[in-house]
Design a protein around this motif. Sequence first.
Motif, mmCIF file in Angstrom:
data_model
loop_
_atom_site.group_PDB
_atom_site.id
_atom_site.type_symbol
_atom_site.label_atom_id
_atom_site.label_comp_id
_atom_site.label_asym_id
_atom_site.label_seq_id
_atom_site.Cartn_x
_atom_site.Cartn_y
_atom_site.Cartn_z
ATOM 1 N N ASP A 66 -21.185 37.596 -41.806
ATOM 2 C CA ASP A 66 -21.329 37.786 -43.245
ATOM 3 C C ASP A 66 -22.013 39.109 -43.548
ATOM 4 O O ASP A 66 -21.617 39.828 -44.471
ATOM 5 N N VAL A 67 -23.058 39.412 -42.750
ATOM 6 C CA VAL A 67 -23.875 40.605 -42.999
ATOM 7 C C VAL A 67 -24.075 41.364 -41.702
ATOM 8 O O VAL A 67 -24.452 40.780 -40.680
ATOM 9 N N ALA A 68 -23.826 42.662 -41.742
ATOM 10 C CA ALA A 68 -24.167 43.558 -40.634
ATOM 11 C C ALA A 68 -25.392 44.374 -41.040
ATOM 12 O O ALA A 68 -25.453 44.876 -42.170
ATOM 13 N N THR B 7 -16.863 52.441 -42.975
ATOM 14 C CA THR B 7 -15.754 52.608 -43.922
ATOM 15 C C THR B 7 -15.424 51.263 -44.573
ATOM 16 O O THR B 7 -15.552 50.212 -43.938
ATOM 17 N N PRO B 8 -14.989 51.294 -45.832
ATOM 18 C CA PRO B 8 -14.507 50.053 -46.464
ATOM 19 C C PRO B 8 -13.092 49.751 -45.996
ATOM 20 O O PRO B 8 -12.325 50.656 -45.672
ATOM 21 N N THR B 9 -12.756 48.481 -45.947
ATOM 22 C CA THR B 9 -11.414 48.066 -45.520
ATOM 23 C C THR B 9 -10.606 47.587 -46.724
ATOM 24 O O THR B 9 -11.171 47.232 -47.763
ATOM 25 N N ASN C 138 -11.582 44.293 -48.424
ATOM 26 C CA ASN C 138 -12.849 44.209 -49.162
ATOM 27 C C ASN C 138 -14.019 43.816 -48.257
ATOM 28 O O ASN C 138 -14.779 42.893 -48.548
ATOM 29 N N SER C 139 -14.149 44.532 -47.158
ATOM 30 C CA SER C 139 -15.263 44.345 -46.236
ATOM 31 C C SER C 139 -15.672 45.710 -45.689
ATOM 32 O O SER C 139 -14.988 46.718 -45.916
ATOM 33 N N GLU D 179 -14.284 48.400 -29.817
ATOM 34 C CA GLU D 179 -14.315 47.320 -30.801
ATOM 35 C C GLU D 179 -15.013 47.784 -32.077
ATOM 36 O O GLU D 179 -15.892 48.640 -32.049
ATOM 37 N N GLU D 180 -14.606 47.206 -33.184
ATOM 38 C CA GLU D 180 -15.233 47.499 -34.469
ATOM 39 C C GLU D 180 -15.834 46.231 -35.038
ATOM 40 O O GLU D 180 -15.427 45.116 -34.689
ATOM 41 N N ILE D 181 -16.823 46.399 -35.883
ATOM 42 C CA ILE D 181 -17.497 45.274 -36.519
ATOM 43 C C ILE D 181 -17.131 45.276 -37.996
ATOM 44 O O ILE D 181 -17.214 46.323 -38.655
ATOM 45 N N THR D 182 -16.714 44.135 -38.507
ATOM 46 C CA THR D 182 -16.458 44.024 -39.940
ATOM 47 C C THR D 182 -17.404 42.985 -40.532
ATOM 48 O O THR D 182 -17.741 41.992 -39.882
#
Length: 355
Positions: free
Chosen positions: A3-5, A132-134, A137-138, A148-151
């Motif tokens: 939910d939160v990074a 960056t925004p996706t 909407n994340s 790997e990327e974190i969303t």
Amino acid sequence: MPDVAIIGAGMAGLVCAQQLSQAGYSVLVVEKSRGLGGRVATRRLHGTCADHGTCYLKPKGELLGRFVELLRSRHILEVWTDTVSEHTENGFISQPQSPSPRYVAPGGMSAVAKFLGQGLDILLNQRVVAVTPTPENSWCLTLESSTEEITAQALVVAIPAPQALMLLAPLGDSVLEAKFLENLRSVEFSPCISLIAGYPPTSQPLPQWKALTFVDHADLAWIGLDSSKRPHSQQPHFVLQSSADFAKSHLDTEDLQPVGQYLLQSAAQTLLLPWLDSPDWMQTHRWRYAFPSRPWHESILSAAIPLPLVCCGDWCGGNLVEGAMLSGLAAATEVNNQLQHLLLPNVNFLDFFTQ
């Protein structure tokens, strides 16, 4: 996808993570260093440890006061001294008129951050190089050493403002409003060069003080007999911190060893302890963002955009550890208000540790 990074595992980031995690959010903390705590840092070297960042805690407000008492009950903190002497320009050493206790961790101040990190999902040694925004909407976080990327639905940036600016400025006005970046750019820090030096057990005479602040010294700001914090210390060792002006003039020096030697010589002459400039060993560290010299005037800096983005840290309010903790709590509240409006812990994250 959490939910939160949260970028940064200093005091603000850890407090924010605990508060949100206890409320029921899934939280991931990403930290570029190999340890927790930011400037609440401890080096382990030559069979001992030394606090080369935050050297003690001196609570003023209710939050840090409760936290210190909790850590004392867990035998993590204890009183070190109630007196930090002052060395004035004329060479006199004076005592403060109203002593107040300073608390330290005999096992190193990093134990404070390790306590706060309990139960959290933390990635260490991972530097975030892009945000960056996706289209979904994340937020998407790109790591330097991983494919790997974190969303995440929400992003908390809990690092010094200049570092946050380097990370967020590439988003530009198309994502972030110009005023947000302008406010972030307005925050300024003073640097510090920190030195740890160890001496033979026969070094004499050891000073009567445990910690000393230099008033208006061109090069020196603080010195502490760090070995006096350690049970059964085998040899004396000191931690010395430079003035901001001295650190600025040597901030980009590649080899800090001669810089540290100069600081020791200056301290030896100033304190009339000639053996101080001949240590058995020494280690020098550069803190580029040591103390907020021009802090942000509110407890957080939040972006007015649909995707939750909140910056926090000791530079929000500028009251070091206590300010960082309050900023972390405020960041958690702001994120919660923008997400699911879950019930945050009744008072604060400390309740979790006292259950």
